[in-house]
Design a protein around this motif. Structure first.
Motif, PDB file in Angstrom:
ATOM      1  N   LYS A  26       1.723  -6.187  12.474  1.00  0.00           N
ATOM      2  CA  LYS A  26       1.033  -5.315  13.096  1.00  0.00           C
ATOM      3  C   LYS A  26       1.523  -4.112  13.404  1.00  0.00           C
ATOM      4  N   LYS A  27       2.962  -3.908  13.447  1.00  0.00           N
ATOM      5  CA  LYS A  27       3.808  -2.648  13.620  1.00  0.00           C
ATOM      6  C   LYS A  27       4.658  -2.984  13.274  1.00  0.00           C
ATOM      7  N   THR A  28       5.049  -3.042  11.552  1.00  0.00           N
ATOM      8  CA  THR A  28       6.332  -3.720  10.595  1.00  0.00           C
ATOM      9  C   THR A  28       5.396  -3.523   9.607  1.00  0.00           C
ATOM     10  N   ASP A  29       5.892  -3.020   8.235  1.00  0.00           N
ATOM     11  CA  ASP A  29       5.698  -3.133   7.147  1.00  0.00           C
ATOM     12  C   ASP A  29       5.769  -4.037   5.736  1.00  0.00           C
ATOM     13  N   TYR A  30       4.344  -4.048   6.081  1.00  0.00           N
ATOM     14  CA  TYR A  30       3.719  -5.361   5.069  1.00  0.00           C
ATOM     15  C   TYR A  30       5.042  -5.798   3.782  1.00  0.00           C
ATOM     16  N   ARG A  31       5.908  -4.756   3.217  1.00  0.00           N
ATOM     17  CA  ARG A  31       6.977  -4.989   2.207  1.00  0.00           C
ATOM     18  C   ARG A  31       7.395  -5.964   2.850  1.00  0.00           C
ATOM     19  N   LEU A  32       8.402  -5.633   3.875  1.00  0.00           N
ATOM     20  CA  LEU A  32       9.355  -6.505   4.680  1.00  0.00           C
ATOM     21  C   LEU A  32       9.108  -7.552   4.961  1.00  0.00           C
ATOM     22  N   ILE A  33       8.025  -8.158   5.972  1.00  0.00           N
ATOM     23  CA  ILE A  33       7.310  -8.771   6.387  1.00  0.00           C
ATOM     24  C   ILE A  33       7.127 -10.137   5.058  1.00  0.00           C
ATOM     25  N   THR A  34       6.171  -9.585   3.571  1.00  0.00           N
ATOM     26  CA  THR A  34       6.442 -10.371   2.734  1.00  0.00           C
ATOM     27  C   THR A  34       7.839 -10.903   2.207  1.00  0.00           C
ATOM     28  N   ALA A  35       8.642  -9.456   2.310  1.00  0.00           N
ATOM     29  CA  ALA A  35      10.151 -10.510   1.763  1.00  0.00           C
ATOM     30  C   ALA A  35      10.698 -11.291   2.493  1.00  0.00           C
ATOM     31  N   ILE A  36      10.478 -11.183   3.919  1.00  0.00           N
ATOM     32  CA  ILE A  36      10.768 -12.115   5.066  1.00  0.00           C
ATOM     33  C   ILE A  36      10.084 -12.988   4.663  1.00  0.00           C
ATOM     34  N   PHE A  37       9.111 -13.695   4.646  1.00  0.00           N
ATOM     35  CA  PHE A  37       8.110 -15.209   4.303  1.00  0.00           C
ATOM     36  C   PHE A  37       8.901 -15.289   3.592  1.00  0.00           C
ATOM     37  N   VAL A  38       8.336 -14.944   1.927  1.00  0.00           N
ATOM     38  CA  VAL A  38       9.335 -15.321   0.755  1.00  0.00           C
ATOM     39  C   VAL A  38      10.121 -16.156   0.939  1.00  0.00           C
ATOM     40  N   SER A  39      11.396 -15.114   1.573  1.00  0.00           N
ATOM     41  CA  SER A  39      13.007 -15.965   2.044  1.00  0.00           C
ATOM     42  C   SER A  39      12.575 -16.867   2.621  1.00  0.00           C
ATOM     43  N   ILE A  40      11.823 -17.354   3.825  1.00  0.00           N
ATOM     44  CA  ILE A  40      11.886 -18.446   4.497  1.00  0.00           C
ATOM     45  C   ILE A  40      11.290 -19.569   4.202  1.00  0.00           C
TER      46      ILE A  40
END
Length: 303
Positions: A26-40
């Motif tokens: 919603k308020k965060t760049d999708y690329r950062l969220i993708t990086a966090i997600f795949v790392s988790i």
């Protein structure tokens, strides 16, 4: 019936995963969220499977003995990273329902077309009708027209990458389909995503990331890993309550419907009658594709 309850739980959790992913962006760049997600996902998938890096490296070393297999493995890893980047990009700009209808439908179509057209695998009339239904489901479900096709480019791109990666792994299943190789493949995907994050310069805005965005991105990864582990939990149940595997596969075809309902409830996404009909046709096509045998005994071979 217990196994069936687990499957329904898995479908609902998949919907929850998309809710968390959408909230995170919603308020965060999708690329950062993708990086966090795949790392988790990478971290907790290995923790839940009690797998360490030594074991993964040994498996990768076995694959590296063949240059061709190593190339296939690396391509599959890169594709896995691209799948999540493109899927999350689509999710950041489109509604959940539109993204998942495009992604899940197109991936099946691409995978089967690659096998039919490239590898010359024979198919039958039933499968042909199923693919046509899935295509119609994607078109109606997203009300595709010449004016709005471009907005689905990311979802279709994710579907194509996923299909190519799946075909590569399926055709080298004896060597590459082990859990350890899958984990190593995801590790390559994680590296690709983080390299893209740094190369794009978006890493500089990480200090401005809302706390809620980071937390929901982490929760999305945890929910995804847990939903992935449900089939293993079913396998650990007593045989008499696991349920019929064939019927379970049919139930899994309803994941698009469950995710759409979750999106409607939590994000108040509005779907037209045409879109609901499209989702129904998509599900029908997926069920037909999983049916054993041939409704009409006609083999279709190209080339």
């Amino acid at each position: 019936m217990t196994g069936l309850y687990y499957i329904f739980g898995m479908l609902v959790l998949t919907g929850v995963f998309y809710i968390f992913a959408k909230l995170a962006m919603k308020k965060t760049d999708y690329r950062l969220i993708t990086a966090i997600f795949v790392s988790i996902v990478f971290l907790f998938r290995n923790i839940s499977d009690k797998r360490d890096f030594l074991k993964i490296s040994q498996e990768v070393n076995n694959v590296s003995s063949s240059q061709n297999l190593m190339i296939i493995f690396l391509i599959a890893g890169v594709l896995s990273g691209l799948v999540w980047l493109l899927l999350f990009k689509g999710l950041s700009t489109m509604e959940i329902t539109k993204t998942i209808v495009a992604y899940y439908g197109a991936e099946i179509i691409f995978e089967n077309l690659i096998n039919i057209l490239w590898y010359k695998n024979p198919t039958n009339f039933t499968q042909g009708i199923a693919l046509i239904l899935i295509f119609l489901g994607v078109v109606l479900g997203n009300e595709l027209s010449g004016d709005n096709v471009k907005m689905f480019a990311s979802a279709f791109g994710a579907a194509l990458c996923g299909a190519i990666g799946q075909v590569l792994l399926d055709r080298n299943a004896q060597v590459l389909a082990g859990d350890d190789i899958r984990a190593a493949e995801l590790f390559v995907g994680v590296v690709i995503v983080w390299v893209y994050v740094f190369a794009s310069g978006v890493i500089h805005s990480v200090s401005e990331m809302p706390f809620l965005g980071a937390v929901t991105g982490i929760l999305a990864g945890l929910v995804f890993v847990y939903s992935e582990n449900i089939p293993k939990k079913i396998g650990e149940l007593p045989v008499q309550v696991q349920g019929d595997p064939g019927f379970m596969n049919y139930v899994k075809c309803f994941n698009v419907l469950v995710i759409a309902l979750v999106a409607v409830i939590f994000f108040r996404e509005k779907l037209s009658k045409k879109a609901w009909i499209g989702i129904g046709i998509l599900i029908l096509g997926r069920i037909l594709l999983k049916m054993p045998g041939e409704v009409i005994p006609v083999n279709i071979t190209l080339g």
